[in-house]
Design an enzyme around this catalytic site. Structure first.
Site, PDB file in Angstrom:
ATOM      1  NE  ARG A 255      -1.127  -1.520   4.533  1.00  0.00           N
ATOM      2  CZ  ARG A 255      -1.406  -1.090   5.605  1.00  0.00           C
ATOM      3  NH1 ARG A 255      -2.255  -0.004   6.006  1.00  0.00           N
ATOM      4  NH2 ARG A 255      -1.005  -1.706   6.956  1.00  0.00           N
TER       5      ARG A 255
ATOM      6  CD  GLU B 235     -17.897   0.844   3.257  1.00  0.00           C
ATOM      7  OE1 GLU B 235     -19.188   0.820   3.470  1.00  0.00           O
ATOM      8  OE2 GLU B 235     -17.097   1.088   4.059  1.00  0.00           O
TER       9      GLU B 235
ATOM     10  CG  HIS C  40      -6.574  -4.068   5.259  1.00  0.00           C
ATOM     11  ND1 HIS C  40      -5.807  -2.982   4.587  1.00  0.00           N
ATOM     12  CD2 HIS C  40      -6.637  -4.135   6.493  1.00  0.00           C
ATOM     13  CE1 HIS C  40      -5.250  -2.300   5.556  1.00  0.00           C
ATOM     14  NE2 HIS C  40      -5.763  -2.940   6.771  1.00  0.00           N
TER      15      HIS C  40
END
Lengths: 284, 314
Positions: free
Chosen positions: B10, B58, B109
């Site tokens: 990331r 989301e 993740h």
């Protein structure tokens, strides 16, 4: 001030859209006539009075954007697009057929003038926010219009999007709720209460105006009002009648997702044509 | 055993996003209250006007990104892979894939190496959920440098795409010159007894396992397949024709991921014996990232033993 002549013109267009809606769903033997008829006056004003569009150039860079969040109301959208000249009116009779580009729910890749593929409820307002954010970034004067169903307000995403629009102060966006009061299983406020609708939108940071969604003058005034709201998004809660314009379809839950039979279609067309003649006489 | 540097994928993403942001003014970035974790916060600090924190929403984020794409922007959307591909799957299906909106989803993740947060946050079904969508492409880089190459290439490509990154630091196996092509796999080590195809951290595991197996006289061909869809069937088939046996390893369910993609291809082009190794239709659990990798037999030792078992049982 809008002239009486313009109002009459738009009322005639709305009647034309209603005839298309009845014929399209009747011929297709499927589709959603009730919520298309309830939205016909709103859509007529948007497509034939308010929005900047170029039917000969559907992707014109200066156009306003309309998103049909209540995507099942394709008949009214396709009728407006055809009447505006985005594609030939004759194509409407192939609505929902395998050979046609007129899908059951809007497909932006298949139908000229359809800006977004919708049909799964709740997503259109978020999409409209995205377009409005992009226009803000580009300092563009273009506007975004999104038509939401009343049952659709039971979707959680509508309220996520309502927060987004007010958080980002999307005053280039106008939402219209087609509040016809009926969803497929019954009356909206019996299935799962959405009231108090105006207070909900206000609580989410929107400017709210409630109108009669079949009064052309009120629709025009409300859309003009929304354009004048600054620093906040605006929503027009349009009280409508499901199946409006065809006496035996008005207020009937059945006609949410059931098309008129052949005989009903003929009757409905007769009634709408009679109304058209009456309007002609009003014009004289 | 060799020593490896460990670096965050990331971090590579955050750095490339800045670089792409400078280069392409149409890039906008959306995050759902995880911008520190996903590293999009750096883009947000540099280009505040082009960064939208959507809060914990989301579904709204995915459809909003689609709207930005319709209006000509190039949205890059980030959150954890469970929320991106799980919570917002239908928004991705309707607003992005079906509408062919030019949205890039870069989710962090993925996999069990999420670690201590446990099963609710360890996404093991994302390849399957994204791979099944028409118009959607699916990628997963193996290390820090491959992340840079993948993110650059994907952002510069047209159309919907999903990229899975990890929470944990992964061993560095490539360098700054590493190349990535959409739809291409790379043979990292030549071998003749068995083809081992990895994605993400299992590429490292397979490389080390292959070194160990070599000592036991077993020659393993190791293929890195960061492009899960489109899959590089040609490279995989060529290797299968040579070795006659294919082993796949992934930090994902054995259902619907890389192993399934390889099996679907080989079954129709050149069927060989296969073993699909991954998370065996169960949920993850809490623990330290590398501990969990070993627990699920996806570390170098775990994949080595699985390969030996595969060779033994045939």
């Amino acid at each position: 001030m809008v002239s009486d002549k313009e109002i009459l013109r738009l009322r005639k267009i709305a009647l034309k859209l209603r005839k298309h809606i009845v014929r399209m769903t009747g011929l297709a033997k499927s589709g959603h006539p009730g919520g298309s008829l309830s939205a016909a006056d709103i859509v007529a004003v948007l497509f034939f009075h308010k929005m900047r569009l170029d039917p000969k150039n559907p992707r014109w860079a200066g156009r306003d954007i309309f998103i049909l969040s209540k995507g099942h109301a394709t008949p009214v959208l396709y009728a407006a697009l055809a009447e505006a000249g985005f594609f030939p009116v004759e194509e409407l009779r192939d609505f929902r057929k395998l050979s046609s580009h007129l899908q059951g729910h809007p497909d932006r890749l298949m139908t000229p003038g359809v800006e977004m593929s919708t049909g799964s409820l709740g997503q259109g307002l978020s999409v409209a926010n995205g377009v409005a954010l992009a226009f803000k970034l580009d300092r563009s004067p273009r506007r975004v219009y999104v038509l939401i169903g009343d049952g659709e307000m039971q979707e959680g995403q509508i309220w996520e999007a309502a927060m987004t629009a007010s958080h980002y102060a999307l005053d280039n966006l106008t939402a219209i709720v087609d509040y016809n009061g009926l969803q497929i299983d019954g009356p909206v406020n019996e299935i799962k209460r959405v009231e108090p609708v105006a207070d909900k939108w206000r609580a989410f940071g929107w400017e709210v105006r409630e109108i009669d969604g079949h009064n052309i003058r009120q629709i025009i005034q409300a859309l003009d009002w929304a354009e004048g709201v600054k620093g906040k998004p605006a929503v027009i809660i349009a009280k409508t009648i499901k199946g409006k314009g065809v006496s035996f379809m008005e207020g009937k839950v059945k006609f949410h997702g059931v098309p008129p039979s052949h005989q009903e279609m003929e009757e409905a067309l007769k009634e709408l044509e009679k109304r058209e003649k009456e309007l002609e006489n009003e014009g004289i | 055993m060799r020593e490896f540097d460990f670096k965050h994928l990331r971090d590579a993403y955050g750095e490339v996003l800045l670089e792409m942001g400078e280069k392409y003014p149409d890039i906008v970035v959306l995050d759902a209250d995880l911008s520190g974790s996903t590293r999009t916060a750096r883009f947000g600090a540099r280009f505040p006007e082009r960064f939208f924190n959507m809060g914990v929403s989301e579904q709204d984020m995915m459809s909003t990104a689609a709207g930005l794409a319709l209006a000509g922007k190039r949205p890059v959307v980030s959150t954890f892979s469970i929320f991106a591909t799980g919570r917002a799957w239908e928004q991705i299906r309707q607003s992005i894939a079906y509408a062919k909106a030019n949205v890039k989803i870069v989710a962090t993740h993925g996999g069990v190496t999420v670690g201590e947060d446990g099963a609710t946050h360890q996404m093991l079904e994302d390849f399957a959920l994204m791979r099944v969508l028409p118009n959607m492409r699916v990628f997963c880089p193996a290390d820090y440098y491959e992340t840079k190459a993948v993110v650059r290439r994907v952002i510069e490509s047209e159309g919907p795409a999903y990229v899975r990154l990890s929470r944990a630091k992964f061993p560095v196996i490539f360098n700054e010159d590493h190349q990535f092509e959409i739809g291409k796999a790379q043979v990292l080590r030549k071998g003749k007894d068995l083809t081992a195809i990895g994605v993400g951290i299992t590429v490292y595991s397979l490389l080390l396992a292959a070194e160990e197996l070599q000592k036991e006289g077993i020659s393993v061909e190791v293929i890195n397949s960061p492009s899960i869809k489109p899959l590089d069937g040609e490279t995989i088939e060529a290797s299968a024709r040579k070795t006659g046996r294919v082993f796949t390893a992934e930090e994902h369910s054995v259902i619907g991921g890389l192993g399934s993609a390889v099996a679907e291809y080989l079954a129709q082009h050149y069927p060989v014996k296969m073993r699909i190794h991954g998370i065996k239709d169960i949920f993850g659990r809490s623990g330290q990232a590398m501990e969990l990798l070993a627990y699920f037999r996806l570390d170098p030792r775990g994949v080595k033993e699985e390969i030996l078992d595969f060779l033994e049982r045939g």
